[in-house]
Design a protein around this motif. Sequence first.
Motif, short mmCIF file in Angstrom:
data_model
loop_
_atom_site.label_atom_id
_atom_site.label_comp_id
_atom_site.label_asym_id
_atom_site.label_seq_id
_atom_site.Cartn_x
_atom_site.Cartn_y
_atom_site.Cartn_z
N MET A 1 0.82 -1.19 0.00
CA MET A 1 0.00 0.00 0.00
C MET A 1 0.87 1.26 0.00
N ASN A 2 2.06 1.21 0.56
CA ASN A 2 2.94 2.37 0.60
C ASN A 2 3.56 2.68 -0.75
N ARG A 3 3.67 1.68 -1.63
CA ARG A 3 4.33 1.93 -2.90
C ARG A 3 3.52 2.85 -3.81
N TYR A 4 2.21 3.00 -3.57
CA TYR A 4 1.38 3.89 -4.37
C TYR A 4 1.27 5.29 -3.77
N ARG A 5 1.87 5.48 -2.65
CA ARG A 5 1.79 6.76 -1.98
C ARG A 5 2.78 7.74 -2.62
N ILE A 6 2.31 8.90 -2.98
CA ILE A 6 3.15 9.92 -3.62
C ILE A 6 3.61 10.90 -2.55
N SER A 7 4.88 11.20 -2.57
CA SER A 7 5.41 12.13 -1.57
C SER A 7 4.91 13.54 -1.87
N ARG A 8 4.97 14.38 -0.87
CA ARG A 8 4.54 15.78 -1.03
C ARG A 8 5.41 16.50 -2.04
N ALA A 9 6.70 16.20 -2.04
CA ALA A 9 7.61 16.86 -2.98
C ALA A 9 7.25 16.50 -4.42
N THR A 10 6.95 15.22 -4.66
CA THR A 10 6.59 14.79 -6.01
C THR A 10 5.27 15.41 -6.43
N ALA A 11 4.29 15.44 -5.54
CA ALA A 11 3.00 16.04 -5.85
C ALA A 11 3.16 17.54 -6.12
N GLY A 12 4.00 18.19 -5.34
CA GLY A 12 4.25 19.62 -5.57
C GLY A 12 4.93 19.87 -6.90
#
Length: 109
Positions: A1-12
């Motif tokens: 489940m963590n592998r689909y989580r996008i970091s804040r830096a990537t989303a920004g």
Amino acid sequence: MNRYRISRATAGAVLNAVLLLLVVVWIIPYVFTLLSSLKPQSEIFSLPIRFWPERVFLGNYEFLLRSYPYFRWYANTVLITVFQVTVSMFFCGLAGFAFAKYEFRFKRA
């Protein structure tokens, strides 16, 4: 489940890239219009369409200033804008005072 989580830096970074793309898309027509105003009429209507003028031609601005009361229009626009902003600021100040000083139903909502 963590592998689909996008970091804040990537989303920004993705958001900034999308917003930058939108800015470029929206600014291109204005730049094209400005550059076209520097072209002679024959170059404006020629095919294929060129983004950059072959030579800078200021005759369009000379025609505008000689044929139309452009500075009068500009002065009218400035006068109306200053009047409208002044009136708006006055009445918004009165409304702000009323909202700050008087008690009324749902004021704290």
